[in-house]
Design an enzyme around this catalytic site. Structure first.
Site, short mmCIF file in Angstrom:
data_model
loop_
_atom_site.label_atom_id
_atom_site.label_comp_id
_atom_site.label_asym_id
_atom_site.label_seq_id
_atom_site.Cartn_x
_atom_site.Cartn_y
_atom_site.Cartn_z
N GLU A 279 0.85 -1.21 0.00
CA GLU A 279 0.00 0.00 0.00
C GLU A 279 0.87 1.25 0.00
OE1 GLU A 279 -3.14 -0.25 -0.53
OE2 GLU A 279 -3.09 -2.43 -0.33
N TRP A 282 1.95 1.74 -3.39
CA TRP A 282 0.87 2.37 -4.19
C TRP A 282 1.02 3.89 -4.15
CZ3 TRP A 282 -2.44 1.44 -7.89
CH2 TRP A 282 -3.02 0.18 -8.05
N TRP A 310 -21.83 12.98 -18.54
CA TRP A 310 -22.20 12.95 -17.13
C TRP A 310 -23.56 13.60 -16.93
CZ3 TRP A 310 -18.89 9.86 -14.94
CH2 TRP A 310 -17.56 9.84 -15.35
N ASN A 345 -10.62 2.95 3.39
CA ASN A 345 -10.32 2.78 1.96
C ASN A 345 -11.42 2.03 1.21
OD1 ASN A 345 -8.54 2.80 -0.44
ND2 ASN A 345 -8.55 0.59 -0.10
N TRP A 363 -16.28 12.37 -12.01
CA TRP A 363 -15.41 12.01 -10.88
C TRP A 363 -14.69 13.22 -10.30
CZ3 TRP A 363 -10.23 13.15 -11.61
CH2 TRP A 363 -9.80 13.34 -12.93
N TRP A 386 -9.28 8.50 -7.67
CA TRP A 386 -10.57 8.86 -8.30
C TRP A 386 -10.60 8.41 -9.75
CZ3 TRP A 386 -15.31 9.78 -6.80
CH2 TRP A 386 -15.52 10.12 -5.46
#
Ligand code: FAD
Length: 481
Positions: A279, A282, A310, A345, A363, A386
Site C-alpha cells: 500500500e 501504491w 455525465w 479505503n 469524478w 478517483w
C-alpha cells in the site's frame, strides 16, 4: 557568526529522516528554519479546509520539536519566490536546503527559485524526503514509467530502500534579522483552521497531528493491527489499518521509516507486512503517475473519457455529500468523512463508484469534495484513486465493474457495526435489514424508530436502474470512439 544555512520546510514536517534538515545541520552553520504559506503562486492548488486544520497542528508540533533542538520555525505568508529571495538576501545565507516536490507547478516554482539562488552564488541542496523511490527512478525494460502497478511493485521489491536518518541531536540556531522578523507571521494569522462554520470541531477527538504522534501510531499499528492486516483491512467496522495517511501526507513520518520499521520484524507476519508495504508502494506509484501526468486531478488519463456524458444532478451530488443517499454504507462513509476528516479505503471505493456510476456524476466533483474534506487529501493519491474508481485512470478498475452498494455493505460490514457508528438513526435495525432498510417490514422499522422518507431517506436511485443507465452511458462512449 558564520553565514547561516536555510532550511525550507514543505510537507516534510518532521525532524527525523528529514534529509534537508540533517544535511543543513551537518554543515555546522547556524540554521534558520522556515515555512511559507503561499497561496499566490500560479498553478498551486489551494489547500482544502480539512488539510488546513491538519497543517495548523503539524506546524505547531514541528515548531515544538525544533525548539527542543535549540531552533524554531518561522512562518511567512506570500509569494514563495519573493520571500525566499528576500530571506536569502537579508540573512546573507550561504546555502539553502529543501526536500523535493513532484507537482508540476511546484517543480516549476522550485526550479525558478533554485536558478535565482544559484546565480547569486548560494548553494542549493535538494533531497528526496517524501517517497521510497522518486518518480524517474523506476522504469520498465523499455526505459518508460510503469503504467501497471503489479510490475511496478515487482521492480520496487528488487531495490533496497535507503535507511532512515536519525534526528539531528542539536541545531545551532541562527539569528533572524529584525526586519525579517517583522514580516514573519504567527501561526494563528495563517487562519488555517475552518471557521464559519468550524466543522472541524470533531477532528481533535480522533487525531493528533505531529511527528511524535505519527511515531506512536506506527508503533501501535505494528504491534497490534499488523497481524491480520491482509485479511482485515477491508472491513471498515474494524480498526485494522494504520490511519497513518494524514501523517504521511504532511510528512510527519516518511515511507522509509515505515518501510524499515515494518521489515525489521521477522515474526511470522511477513504476508501482512508485504500487503501493508504494497500500500505504501501504491502511494509512490500515484506520485509516479502524477509526475508523468501533471493534469491527473483535472483531465482523464484515458482521453476517451473526456466525452463521457455525465448527468449534472446537483441534488444527487448534495445528497451524496451529506450522506443522505438512502444507501446505508454510502451514507456511513460520507458522514465519517464529514465527522472524522477520513474514510476507510474500502468505503472510499464504494462511495466513489456510487457517485460516478450510480449517480453518473463526473469524478472530478468527487475528487474536489474529498480534496476539501479529507485530512489526508493528497494531490497524487486522491487524483489517481478517483481516476481508478472512474475507470479513466492508468491501471484503473474497468468502468463496467460497478460496485453494488448493498452487496458491498453486506460483505464488508456484515453486522452493520460501521453503519451504526455513523448513521445512528439506523442503529436499531438488525444486521439482516441494515443494508436495505427500504425492504424491511413495518414490524422491523417501527420498533427501530425508522420512518423511511422522514427519519432516513429512501434510496435516491434504484440500484438496478442506475446500473443499467451507467452501462448504457459507457456503451455510448465506446460506440462513439
Ligand atoms: P493503510 O491501509 O494503513 O495503508 C498505509 C498507507 O499506504 C496509507 O497511509 C497511504 O499513504 C498508503 N495507501 C494505502 N492505500 C492507498 C491507495 N489506494 N493509494 C495510494 N496510497 C495508499 N489516500 C491518501 O492518502 N490521500 C487521498 O487523498 C486519498 N484519496 C483517495 C480517494 C479515493 C476515491 C480512494 C478510493 C482512495 C484514496 N486514498 C487516498 C487511498 C486510501 O484510501 C488511503 O490512503 C487509506 O484509506 C488511508 O488509510 P490508512 O492510512 O489506514 O491506510
Amino acid at each position: 557568526m558564520a553565514d547561516p544555512a536555510l532550511v525550507w520546510f514543505r510537507d516534510d514536517y518532521r525532524i527525523s529522516d528529514n534529509p534537508a534538515l540533517t544535511a543543513a545541520a551537518a554543515t555546522g552553520a547556524p540554521i534558520l528554519c522556515f515555512f511559507i504559506f503561499d497561496e499566490s503562486s500560479q498553478g498551486i492548488r489551494p489547500l482544502g479546509e480539512a488539510s488546513g486544520w491538519w497543517l495548523h497542528g503539524s506546524l505547531s508540533a514541528l515548531d515544538s520539536d525544533l525548539r527542543a533542538l535549540g531552533s524554531k520555525l518561522f512562518l511567512f505568508r506570500g509569494s514563495a519566490s519573493e520571500i525566499v529571495s528576500r530571506i536569502a538576501a537579508v540573512t546573507h545565507a550561504s546555502s539553502i536546503f529543501w526536500n523535493r516536490r513532484y507537482e508540476a507547478a511546484e517543480i516549476a516554482l522550485d526550479t525558478g527559485i533554485k536558478k535565482d539562488l544559484v546565480e547569486r552564488g548560494i548553494t542549493v541542496q535538494t533531497f528526496n524526503g517524501k517517497l521510497l523511490h522518486e518518480p524517474w527512478e523506476i522504469k520498465n525494460q523499455a526505459g518508460k514509467p510503469f503504467q501497471v502497478f503489479t510490475p511496478y511493485l515487482r521492480a520496487v521489491s528488487m531495490r533496497s530502500v535507503a535507511p532512515p536518518l536519525p534526528a539531528p541531536r542539536t541545531i545551532t540556531a541562527g539569528r533572524w534579522p529584525a526586519d525579517l522578523l517583522d514580516s514573519s507571521v504567527a501561526l494563528d494569522d495563517l487562519a488555517l483552521e475552518p471557521s464559519r462554520p468550524n466543522w472541524a470541531k470533531g477532528f481533535a477527538a480522533e487525531w493528533n497531528p505531529g511527528e511524535q504522534s505519527a511515531r506512536r501510531k506506527l508503533a501501535d499499528f505494528l504491534n497490534t493491527e499488523l497481524p491480520g492486516y491482509a485479511r482485515q483491512r477491508d472491513f471498515p467496522g474494524k480498526d485494522s489499518t494504520s490511519r497513518l495517511s494524514p501523517h504521511l501526507r504532511f510528512g510527519e513520518t516518511s515511507p522509509r521509516q515505515i518501510w524499515h520499521a515494518s521489515t525489521v520484524r521477522n515474526d511470522g507476519q511477513e504476508s501482512d507486512t508485504a500487503k501493508f508495504l504494497s500500500e505504501v508502494v501504491w502511494r509512490d506509484f500515484c506520485y509516479q503517475q502524477l509526475f508523468h501526468n501533471p493534469n491527473l486531478a483535472t483531465a482523464p488519463f484515458n482521453s476517451r473519457f473526456g466525452r463521457f456524458r455525465w448527468a449534472a444532478d446537483k441534488d444527487a451530488l448534495a445528497a451524496w455529500q451529506k450522506g443522505r443517499t438512502g444507501y446505508p454504507i454510502v451514507d456511513a462513509g460520507m458522514r465519517q468523512l464529514w465527522q472524522a476528516g477520513w474514510m476507510h479505503n474500502r468505503v472510499r471505493m464504494i462511495v466513489g463508484s456510487f457517485l460516478v456510476k450510480h449517480l453518473l456524476t463526473d469524478w472530478r466533483q468527487g475528487e474536489a469534495w474529498f480534496w476539501d474534506t479529507l485530512l489526508d487529501a493528497d494531490p497524487a493519491n486522491n487524483a489517481f484513486n478517483w481516476q481508478w474508481v472512474a475507470g479513466s485512470g492508468p491501471d484503473a478498475a474497468p468502468f463496467y465493474r460497478i460496485f453494488n452498494p448493498i452487496a458491498q455493505g453486506e460483505k464488508f460490514d456484515p453486522n452493520g457495526a460501521y453503519i451504526r457508528a455513523y448513521v445512528p438513526e439506523l442503529a436499531g435495525l438488525p444486521g439482516s435489514a441494515i443494508h436495505r432498510p427500504w425492504e424491511a417490514s413495518k414490524e422491523i422499522l417501527g420498533p427501530a424508530g425508522i420512518e423511511l422518507g422522514s427519519t432516513y431517506p429512501r434510496p435516491i436511485v434504484n440500484h438496478e436502474q442506475a446500473r443499467e443507465r451507467a452501462l448504457h452511458a459507457f456503451r455510448m462512449l465506446r460506440a462513439e470512439a
